[in-house]
Design an enzyme around this catalytic site. Sequence first.
Site, PDB file in Angstrom:
ATOM      1  CG  HIS A   1      -2.013  -1.045   1.110  1.00 48.20           C
ATOM      2  ND1 HIS A   1      -3.324  -0.745   0.814  1.00 48.20           N
ATOM      3  CD2 HIS A   1      -1.960  -2.392   1.228  1.00 48.20           C
ATOM      4  CE1 HIS A   1      -4.032  -1.859   0.777  1.00 48.20           C
ATOM      5  NE2 HIS A   1      -3.224  -2.885   1.029  1.00 48.20           N
TER       6      HIS A   1
ATOM      7  CG  ASP B   1       0.046   9.055   0.731  1.00 48.42           C
ATOM      8  OD1 ASP B   1      -0.017   7.871   1.081  1.00 48.42           O
ATOM      9  OD2 ASP B   1      -0.674   9.949   1.193  1.00 48.42           O
TER      10      ASP B   1
END
Length: 467
Positions: A164, A367
């Site tokens: 992720h 991110d």
Amino acid sequence: MDPARTSNGTNRPGRIIVVSNRIPKGDVPAGGLVFAIHEALSGGGGLWIGAADPTEQALDGLTPIGSGIYDRATFAITEEEHHGFYLGYANSVLWPLFHHRPDLLDIQDGDFEAYAAVNRRVARAIAHIAEPDDVIWIQDYHFLMVAQELRYLGVKNPTGLFLHIPFPNPTDVMALPQVAALSSWIAAHDVFGLQTMRDVASADETLRHDPKAEQLPNGCWRRENRTFRLLSFPIGIDAKGFSDTAESAPTPELQLAPKAPLLIGVDRLDYSKGLVHRFEAFGDYLSRRKSGSVRPTFLQIAPVSREDVTAYQDIREELECASGSINGAHSDLDWTPIRYVRRSFERNVIAGLYRRADAALVTPLADGMNLVAKEFVAAQDPEDPGVLILSHFAGAAEQMSAAILVNPFDRHRFADSIERAIEMPLDERRDRHAVLRKTVFEQDIAWWTNSFLTCLRGVPRGYSDPD
Ligand code: G6P
């Protein structure tokens, strides 16, 4: 045998066994990875395995904690392992390194051993319950070694991992003490999924440095008799569900002056989120604002996270200092430009805030994806949508180039973008939003789950491991 039939003698594919460190013990919290897994399993059922609360002693095996559309079970972990595995290797080594902050690495003796021990325990638990047609879907950086342990235990089921978070660049990765083992961990999976093409390129580059790994003409990798794939699967959200929640959410009581623009940010309080840079850019915008012009409010919701890790204590202090000093310089008797809130809110409250907001600041320094960007878009009224300001360094930027893209390190240009968002005419807001909304709705959480599982289920038996 009928090729459509599986080896359990039915047309039913086996279970999905999902492993993630976090698992809800009660209600599923809104947003983030945990909510994404909940959505993914709600479609077809399966078994979700996660960490129990730390105890004094950790026995092997799984403890059921819930059943319904899907089942949930926990594996045990000791306090000491929690320290070395979660606070240590996962969040003080892998997290900073994979978010391009090798300067924040805190390498401590024993942490890697705790990480390996927990990964081995998880693998033993899965090996004990896996049936021939199950597929195993591991989530995130906490479990990079589980697949290799499964292979040592003779488990041949299709096994994928979805990372992720970003993948480190090939120079930073050298700071990982276990760098020599990284490609063997990756090679134990059938599918190693990443958020973006950028991450796939970095992972490919790391494998290229491994003399035992070879990229085949079809793009797959081969290492010591195993063939595996590195692919990007940008994670999505339940766009329809979130949009409906936002539409029916109560209008938030904000007590803003009439016509005062509302800017919003919602992030875990993490140094990767670029919150100080964001506050400073907003401060820059305030310094140039002409007196008598609109008085925007920037609402930053930032629940604290991983408070036992020093780097998180430091960022919290920095942020409190920045918001205090910017508000001190720009507030008036009836106006506080930054509202910085550390508590968390229910999903429908957040959805209502997004819908009310005129712009969202989603400006991380690094991110994996950033689902706030997608939720903000889904929550808007297409007739009068707010503007998304998105960092180039969020994985979401690869799919969402119709946002105002910013470099969070360039404070002045970032401040220009805030001004542009506040002043953007309705036509442009609608046009940009329509493009973003299409992507968010088409590449939603169901699309992500199906893409990954179709790929994983498509792994031919014996394809990976000729033994
Ligand atoms: C990120 C990670 C997740 C993690 C979440 C919350 O989204 O990718 O794996 O669960 O942050 O962090 P925490 O340490 O509280 O689980």
